[in-house]
Design a protein around this motif. Structure first.
Motif, PDB file in Angstrom:
ATOM      1  N   LEU A  28       0.818  -1.215   0.000  1.00  0.00           N
ATOM      2  CA  LEU A  28       0.000   0.000   0.000  1.00  0.00           C
ATOM      3  C   LEU A  28       0.854   1.268   0.000  1.00  0.00           C
ATOM      4  CD1 LEU A  28      -2.749  -1.068   2.567  1.00  0.00           C
ATOM      5  CD2 LEU A  28      -3.018  -0.840   0.088  1.00  0.00           C
ATOM      6  N   ASP A  29       2.028   1.168   0.627  1.00  0.00           N
ATOM      7  CA  ASP A  29       2.931   2.323   0.708  1.00  0.00           C
ATOM      8  C   ASP A  29       3.785   2.506  -0.547  1.00  0.00           C
ATOM      9  OD1 ASP A  29       1.985   2.851   3.231  1.00  0.00           O
ATOM     10  OD2 ASP A  29       3.663   1.916   4.275  1.00  0.00           O
ATOM     11  N   GLY A  30       3.603   1.628  -1.540  1.00  0.00           N
ATOM     12  CA  GLY A  30       4.360   1.749  -2.779  1.00  0.00           C
ATOM     13  C   GLY A  30       5.807   1.316  -2.662  1.00  0.00           C
ATOM     14  N   LYS A  31       6.083   0.440  -1.715  1.00  0.00           N
ATOM     15  CA  LYS A  31       7.456  -0.015  -1.483  1.00  0.00           C
ATOM     16  C   LYS A  31       7.780  -1.313  -2.224  1.00  0.00           C
ATOM     17  CE  LYS A  31       8.182   3.200   1.700  1.00  0.00           C
ATOM     18  NZ  LYS A  31       9.155   4.302   1.517  1.00  0.00           N
ATOM     19  N   VAL A  32       6.821  -1.824  -2.993  1.00  0.00           N
ATOM     20  CA  VAL A  32       7.003  -3.117  -3.657  1.00  0.00           C
ATOM     21  C   VAL A  32       6.903  -2.954  -5.175  1.00  0.00           C
ATOM     22  CG1 VAL A  32       6.117  -5.471  -3.891  1.00  0.00           C
ATOM     23  CG2 VAL A  32       6.072  -4.340  -1.650  1.00  0.00           C
ATOM     24  N   LYS A  33       7.836  -3.571  -5.880  1.00  0.00           N
ATOM     25  CA  LYS A  33       7.811  -3.584  -7.339  1.00  0.00           C
ATOM     26  C   LYS A  33       7.701  -5.019  -7.841  1.00  0.00           C
ATOM     27  CE  LYS A  33      10.622   0.555  -8.277  1.00  0.00           C
ATOM     28  NZ  LYS A  33      11.866   1.045  -8.950  1.00  0.00           N
ATOM     29  N   VAL A  34       6.931  -5.180  -8.907  1.00  0.00           N
ATOM     30  CA  VAL A  34       6.860  -6.463  -9.617  1.00  0.00           C
ATOM     31  C   VAL A  34       7.272  -6.200 -11.051  1.00  0.00           C
ATOM     32  CG1 VAL A  34       5.385  -8.357 -10.380  1.00  0.00           C
ATOM     33  CG2 VAL A  34       5.030  -7.329  -8.116  1.00  0.00           C
ATOM     34  N   ASN A  35       8.343  -6.871 -11.478  1.00  0.00           N
ATOM     35  CA  ASN A  35       8.892  -6.666 -12.828  1.00  0.00           C
ATOM     36  C   ASN A  35       9.162  -5.182 -13.098  1.00  0.00           C
ATOM     37  OD1 ASN A  35       8.668  -9.465 -13.280  1.00  0.00           O
ATOM     38  ND2 ASN A  35       6.548  -9.227 -13.955  1.00  0.00           N
ATOM     39  N   ASP A  36       9.790  -4.533 -12.094  1.00  0.00           N
ATOM     40  CA  ASP A  36      10.248  -3.139 -12.156  1.00  0.00           C
ATOM     41  C   ASP A  36       9.120  -2.109 -12.131  1.00  0.00           C
ATOM     42  OD1 ASP A  36      12.984  -3.894 -12.271  1.00  0.00           O
ATOM     43  OD2 ASP A  36      12.771  -4.301 -14.413  1.00  0.00           O
ATOM     44  N   LYS A  37       7.882  -2.543 -11.849  1.00  0.00           N
ATOM     45  CA  LYS A  37       6.768  -1.606 -11.753  1.00  0.00           C
ATOM     46  C   LYS A  37       6.206  -1.619 -10.329  1.00  0.00           C
ATOM     47  CE  LYS A  37       5.299  -1.987 -16.602  1.00  0.00           C
ATOM     48  NZ  LYS A  37       4.170  -2.323 -17.517  1.00  0.00           N
ATOM     49  N   VAL A  38       5.964  -0.416  -9.792  1.00  0.00           N
ATOM     50  CA  VAL A  38       5.396  -0.318  -8.449  1.00  0.00           C
ATOM     51  C   VAL A  38       3.982  -0.882  -8.435  1.00  0.00           C
ATOM     52  CG1 VAL A  38       4.647   1.272  -6.631  1.00  0.00           C
ATOM     53  CG2 VAL A  38       6.783   1.700  -7.859  1.00  0.00           C
ATOM     54  N   VAL A  39       3.703  -1.724  -7.452  1.00  0.00           N
ATOM     55  CA  VAL A  39       2.381  -2.332  -7.310  1.00  0.00           C
ATOM     56  C   VAL A  39       1.790  -1.910  -5.965  1.00  0.00           C
ATOM     57  CG1 VAL A  39       1.141  -4.518  -7.038  1.00  0.00           C
ATOM     58  CG2 VAL A  39       2.963  -4.314  -8.734  1.00  0.00           C
ATOM     59  N   GLU A  41      -1.760  -2.652  -5.383  1.00  0.00           N
ATOM     60  CA  GLU A  41      -3.013  -3.401  -5.252  1.00  0.00           C
ATOM     61  C   GLU A  41      -2.767  -4.689  -4.473  1.00  0.00           C
ATOM     62  OE1 GLU A  41      -6.058  -2.602  -6.229  1.00  0.00           O
ATOM     63  OE2 GLU A  41      -5.407  -0.661  -7.041  1.00  0.00           O
ATOM     64  N   LEU A  42      -3.518  -4.880  -3.355  1.00  0.00           N
ATOM     65  CA  LEU A  42      -3.320  -6.060  -2.513  1.00  0.00           C
ATOM     66  C   LEU A  42      -3.748  -7.358  -3.193  1.00  0.00           C
ATOM     67  CD1 LEU A  42      -4.417  -4.750   1.010  1.00  0.00           C
ATOM     68  CD2 LEU A  42      -2.114  -4.974   0.057  1.00  0.00           C
ATOM     69  N   GLY A  43      -4.617  -7.269  -4.192  1.00  0.00           N
ATOM     70  CA  GLY A  43      -5.088  -8.480  -4.862  1.00  0.00           C
ATOM     71  C   GLY A  43      -4.141  -8.988  -5.938  1.00  0.00           C
ATOM     72  N   THR A  44      -3.024  -8.300  -6.147  1.00  0.00           N
ATOM     73  CA  THR A  44      -2.086  -8.678  -7.207  1.00  0.00           C
ATOM     74  C   THR A  44      -1.553 -10.086  -6.984  1.00  0.00           C
ATOM     75  OG1 THR A  44      -1.409  -6.384  -7.496  1.00  0.00           O
ATOM     76  CG2 THR A  44       0.077  -8.082  -8.359  1.00  0.00           C
ATOM     77  N   LYS A  45      -1.540 -10.871  -8.076  1.00  0.00           N
ATOM     78  CA  LYS A  45      -0.998 -12.229  -7.992  1.00  0.00           C
ATOM     79  C   LYS A  45       0.250 -12.339  -8.847  1.00  0.00           C
ATOM     80  CE  LYS A  45      -5.197 -14.718  -6.735  1.00  0.00           C
ATOM     81  NZ  LYS A  45      -6.038 -15.914  -7.001  1.00  0.00           N
ATOM     82  N   VAL A  46       1.192 -13.155  -8.377  1.00  0.00           N
ATOM     83  CA  VAL A  46       2.476 -13.303  -9.064  1.00  0.00           C
ATOM     84  C   VAL A  46       2.837 -14.780  -9.174  1.00  0.00           C
ATOM     85  CG1 VAL A  46       3.368 -11.067  -8.324  1.00  0.00           C
ATOM     86  CG2 VAL A  46       3.724 -13.063  -6.868  1.00  0.00           C
ATOM     87  N   SER A  47       3.791 -15.059 -10.053  1.00  0.00           N
ATOM     88  CA  SER A  47       4.296 -16.435 -10.209  1.00  0.00           C
ATOM     89  C   SER A  47       5.784 -16.444  -9.904  1.00  0.00           C
ATOM     90  CB  SER A  47       4.046 -16.926 -11.640  1.00  0.00           C
ATOM     91  OG  SER A  47       4.977 -16.327 -12.530  1.00  0.00           O
ATOM     92  N   LYS A  51       9.792 -10.972 -11.136  1.00  0.00           N
ATOM     93  CA  LYS A  51      10.837 -10.331 -10.343  1.00  0.00           C
ATOM     94  C   LYS A  51      10.156  -9.423  -9.306  1.00  0.00           C
ATOM     95  CE  LYS A  51      14.490  -6.834 -10.774  1.00  0.00           C
ATOM     96  NZ  LYS A  51      15.167  -5.911 -11.720  1.00  0.00           N
ATOM     97  N   ILE A  52      10.435  -9.660  -8.036  1.00  0.00           N
ATOM     98  CA  ILE A  52       9.788  -8.910  -6.967  1.00  0.00           C
ATOM     99  C   ILE A  52      10.854  -8.188  -6.144  1.00  0.00           C
ATOM    100  CG2 ILE A  52       8.322  -9.061  -4.914  1.00  0.00           C
ATOM    101  CD1 ILE A  52       7.262 -11.735  -6.128  1.00  0.00           C
ATOM    102  N   GLU A  53      10.627  -6.894  -5.911  1.00  0.00           N
ATOM    103  CA  GLU A  53      11.534  -6.099  -5.085  1.00  0.00           C
ATOM    104  C   GLU A  53      10.764  -5.480  -3.924  1.00  0.00           C
ATOM    105  OE1 GLU A  53      14.225  -3.363  -7.200  1.00  0.00           O
ATOM    106  OE2 GLU A  53      13.542  -4.322  -9.041  1.00  0.00           O
ATOM    107  N   VAL A  54      11.359  -5.533  -2.746  1.00  0.00           N
ATOM    108  CA  VAL A  54      10.788  -4.908  -1.558  1.00  0.00           C
ATOM    109  C   VAL A  54      11.807  -3.922  -1.020  1.00  0.00           C
ATOM    110  CG1 VAL A  54       9.894  -5.267   0.766  1.00  0.00           C
ATOM    111  CG2 VAL A  54       9.455  -6.974  -1.010  1.00  0.00           C
ATOM    112  N   ASN A  55      11.420  -2.665  -0.974  1.00  0.00           N
ATOM    113  CA  ASN A  55      12.351  -1.600  -0.562  1.00  0.00           C
ATOM    114  C   ASN A  55      13.646  -1.632  -1.362  1.00  0.00           C
ATOM    115  OD1 ASN A  55      10.830  -0.231   1.446  1.00  0.00           O
ATOM    116  ND2 ASN A  55      11.288  -1.851   2.919  1.00  0.00           N
ATOM    117  N   GLY A  56      13.516  -1.919  -2.653  1.00  0.00           N
ATOM    118  CA  GLY A  56      14.671  -1.903  -3.536  1.00  0.00           C
ATOM    119  C   GLY A  56      15.522  -3.153  -3.513  1.00  0.00           C
ATOM    120  N   VAL A  57      15.139  -4.148  -2.712  1.00  0.00           N
ATOM    121  CA  VAL A  57      15.909  -5.389  -2.619  1.00  0.00           C
ATOM    122  C   VAL A  57      15.110  -6.525  -3.248  1.00  0.00           C
ATOM    123  CG1 VAL A  57      17.004  -7.044  -1.073  1.00  0.00           C
ATOM    124  CG2 VAL A  57      17.016  -4.601  -0.513  1.00  0.00           C
ATOM    125  N   GLN A  58      15.714  -7.225  -4.185  1.00  0.00           N
ATOM    126  CA  GLN A  58      15.018  -8.305  -4.872  1.00  0.00           C
ATOM    127  C   GLN A  58      14.884  -9.520  -3.967  1.00  0.00           C
ATOM    128  OE1 GLN A  58      16.475  -9.113  -8.805  1.00  0.00           O
ATOM    129  NE2 GLN A  58      15.385 -11.050  -8.996  1.00  0.00           N
TER     130      GLN A  58
END
Length: 244
Positions: A28-39, A41-47, A51-58
């Protein structure tokens, strides 16, 4: 992670970075990226291919692992210590995953401690509402009366906490040495819970061991030994906590 789609916050929690609730807030705070895009939405699903980054760390794509350690006395329940003291992860030099302890045992307390890299599993077991039973064996100074012991069931105030057990059992009494050994069952795990509780009623703990955690016991283990949990044990612990 597998190729199946899973909720982003669950994947973050399972990586061991943080709990699911905190992962949701990071999203919600915009600290998470999926495939280099900020996500956000809590309902987002990934496989597992994302590529997932949290606070800039993969995130490292680790498979979840679960261990039980028979923690000896004189060991810190942490992954590091600024005073250079021995920590619980020192017993796992060949484990490559980023494991961490589920909860804590005091420096001078021995017994069962679980370690994992699965943040969601850890949060499930630690959350107070799930009330996973923990059984301690305590050797105390002094011989409390029945009235004293009933106070443990009612709850003992210490600062802002009310510390109590759900049941107790007298294992043995040594009148000459003025000591007693008690079995204490808790559904909570506040900081130094047993020691603070017994100090408040005037019977300090001389020695303390966690003998059972949920369905798990250290049968056949010696202090310093560890073993992986079986898939059946992991499922039993998870299901038991969810039912509670």
């Amino acid at each position: 992670m597998t190729n199946a789609l899973e909720r982003l916050q669950k994947v973050i929690a399972q990586s061991g970075v943080t709990s699911r609730r905190k992962a949701e807030q990071l999203i919600l705070d915009g600290k998470v990226k999926v495939n280099d895009k900020v996500v956000t939405e809590l309902g987002t699903k990934v496989s597992s291919n994302d590529k997932i980054e949290v606070n800039g760390v993969q995130l490292e794509k680790e498979l979840p692992v679960y261990f039980m350690l028979y923690k000896p006395r004189g060991v810190i329940s942490s992954v590091s210590d600024d005073k250079g003291r021995k920590v619980v992860t020192d017993f796992f030099p060949e484990v490559s995953e980023r494991i961490f302890p589920i909860g804590r045992l005091d420096y001078d307390t021995s017994g069962i401690l679980l370690l994992t890299n699965d943040g969601e599993f850890a949060n499930l077991l630690m959350h107070p509402k799930h009330g996973v039973e923990k059984v301690y064996i305590a050797k105390i100074k002094g011989i409390p009366s029945k009235e004293d012991l009933r106070m443990l069931l009612k709850g003992v105030k210490d600062k802002k906490d009310v510390l109590k057990v759900i049941r107790y059992k007298i294992i043995s009494t040594e009148k000459k040495k003025n000591t007693m050994i008690l079995e204490l069952t808790l559904k909570e795990g506040k900081n130094r819970h047993v020691r603070r509780m017994m100090e408040q009623i005037g019977y300090p703990v001389l020695k303390l061991k966690r003998e059972r955690y949920g369905l798990l016991t250290p049968e056949g283990m010696q202090p310093g030994d560890f073993r992986p949990l079986t898939p059946k044990e992991v499922n039993q612990m998870r299901n038991n906590a969810q039912k509670l």
